[in-house]
Structure formats: C-alpha cells, structure tokens
Design a protein around this motif. Structure first.
Motif, short mmCIF file in Angstrom:
data_model
loop_
_atom_site.label_atom_id
_atom_site.label_comp_id
_atom_site.label_asym_id
_atom_site.label_seq_id
_atom_site.Cartn_x
_atom_site.Cartn_y
_atom_site.Cartn_z
N SER A 95 83.75 65.29 50.32
CA SER A 95 82.61 64.51 51.04
C SER A 95 82.35 63.30 50.28
CB SER A 95 81.30 65.50 50.93
OG SER A 95 80.65 65.78 49.80
N THR A 103 78.67 65.41 54.76
CA THR A 103 79.53 66.34 55.69
C THR A 103 80.58 66.51 54.68
OG1 THR A 103 78.53 65.39 57.58
CG2 THR A 103 80.94 66.36 57.55
N TYR A 105 84.49 67.83 54.56
CA TYR A 105 85.67 67.89 55.33
C TYR A 105 86.72 68.58 54.54
CZ TYR A 105 83.74 63.68 57.68
OH TYR A 105 82.77 63.02 58.32
N PHE B 34 74.52 73.42 59.17
CA PHE B 34 75.56 72.98 60.00
C PHE B 34 76.18 74.04 60.86
CE2 PHE B 34 76.18 69.16 57.37
CZ PHE B 34 75.54 69.58 56.07
N TYR B 36 80.05 75.18 61.81
CA TYR B 36 81.35 74.54 61.66
C TYR B 36 82.20 75.50 62.39
CZ TYR B 36 81.33 71.80 57.29
OH TYR B 36 80.96 70.71 56.64
N LEU B 46 83.71 70.46 61.23
CA LEU B 46 82.25 70.25 61.52
C LEU B 46 82.03 70.19 62.98
CD1 LEU B 46 79.52 69.96 60.49
CD2 LEU B 46 79.73 67.49 60.60
N ARG B 49 75.53 68.94 62.86
CA ARG B 49 74.43 68.97 61.69
C ARG B 49 72.96 68.85 62.51
NH1 ARG B 49 75.51 63.80 58.49
NH2 ARG B 49 73.96 64.71 57.35
#
Lengths: 115, 108
Positions: A95, A103, A105, B34, B36, B46, B49
């Motif tokens: 991130s 976020t 990944y 979050f 996912y 993701l 959020r």
C-alpha cells in the motif's frame, strides 16, 4: 502498472524443510504486509514493513517464521523447519500509506503444502 | 479486543433478490472498515472503504458506530456477484483484521 506479484504460486515441501516465499510489491508502495489464509484460521496478519521503520512482527506465529524486505522493495518470508500446520496460502499486500487512507493491494498468493 | 465477526458462512439468494452480508466489529479506537471480495480463482481485491462512502458494482455499506456494524448491501443480486466476501478492520498499526468471510451464492 503491474500489481503485486508472488512466487512461487505453489510450493510443496516435506516436513522439517525450510521454504522461502517471495513478494514483489507495487512500485512506489512504501508499506508491505504478509498475511496467511488457512482453513482453520481464516485470514491472519503476519508481519508489516513500512519504509525504514522496524517491522511489526506481532502476527508471526512462531520463531520459525521470519521476513525481510530488501531495499524497501522485494520481501521474502522464510519458514524454517516447516510443520504440517504451516500449510496455507500466504498472501502479500502492499500500500501507499497516506493521510487520506490506505488501500492494501493483494498478490495472488503462494499455496504452501507441507507433507 | 479487536475483532471482526461475519456470522454467516454462506448466503444463498436468487438473482434479483436483495442481499445483505453482515459484519460487526469490536475496536476501541476510531475504526476504518473495508469490504474485500475474492472471486473464484482471483486474488483478494478491495470492494469498498467506509471512508469513501461510494457504491461499487451496486454494493453499499454504511458504518453504524452505535451498532458497531458495517453491513454490505445490494438491492438486486447478480450471478456475477457470487464470491467470497471479507469484512476487514484497519487498526492504528495499519494491519487488517479480517472476518471469517461469507460465501455469497447467487442462483439463476
């Protein structure tokens, strides 16, 4: 650009052997995380690297597990003397930490099977 | 204690039906939450959020601090929504704490 990559995608090893799992984060991402996804435990945090700070190792399940991040980029997770309960999918995420939020990944994971 | 609870392991609905995937959390600080999603043979990605307050693929989620919940909703489920959904809490130390996941199966 390329996402997070991990290698190998699959690893089968014998109990007692050491294994190394590799993670290539997204270029420019300062934070890197390792998680483990297993049937019994779900998704668990293992370790977190941020820049040059000391890593947060609070999730490592035993001293057989270690990880390093070289040059602020590639990371290697090492499991010594593997046990059958280490069998899981090991996920890496990266991130770009910012005040507006973070976020993570995720990579595709490495499936580790310990026989 | 920091914890995320997803009470349903499996949620099966028919196409076009409304969907609500439940998520409750326990966290003493200011939570960042979050959702996912993991489609078959794909990586975890993701979906939403809570900070963004956006709608992705028709899904929305509202943080309810009073009920400590962050349920995921969609008014009309589609077959392509079938996947594993994980609710996650980001702590002040940046790591994510995940719920155990809910498998959503949307039947034709």
């Amino acid at each position: 650009g390329a996402g997070v990559s991990q290698s190998p995608s699959n690893k089968v090893t014998e109990k007692g052997k050491d294994v190394e799992l590799r993670c290539d984060p997204i270029s420019g991402h300062t934070a890197l995380y390792w998680y483990r996804q297993s049937l019994g435990q779900g998704l668990e945090f293992l370790i977190y690297f941020q820049g040059n700070s000391a890593p947060d190792k609070s999730g490592l399940p035993s001293d057989r597990f270690s990880a390093e991040r070289t040059g602020g980029s590639v990371s290697t997770l090492t499991i010594q003397r593997t046990q059958q309960e280490d069998s899981a999918v090991y996920l890496c995420a990266s991130s770009l930490l910012s005040r507006s939020g973070d976020t993570q990944y995720f990579g595709p994971g490495t499936r580790l099977t310990v026989l | 204690a920091q914890r995320v609870t997803q009470p349903e392991k499996l949620l099966s609905v028919f196409k076009g039906a409304p969907v609500e995937l439940k998520c409750n959390y326990s966290y003493s600080g200011s939570p960042e939450l979050f959702w996912y999603v993991q489609y078959s043979r794909q990586r975890l990605q993701l979906l939403l959020r809570h900070i963004s307050r956006e709608s992705i693929k028709g899904f929305t989620a509202d943080l309810n601090k009073g009920e400590t919940s962050f349920h995921l909703k969609k008014p009309f489920a589609q077959e392509e929504d079938s996947a594993m959904y994980y609710c996650a809490l980001r702590t002040s130390s940046y790591k994510l704490i995940f719920g155990s996941g809910t498998r959503l199966l949307v039947r034709p």
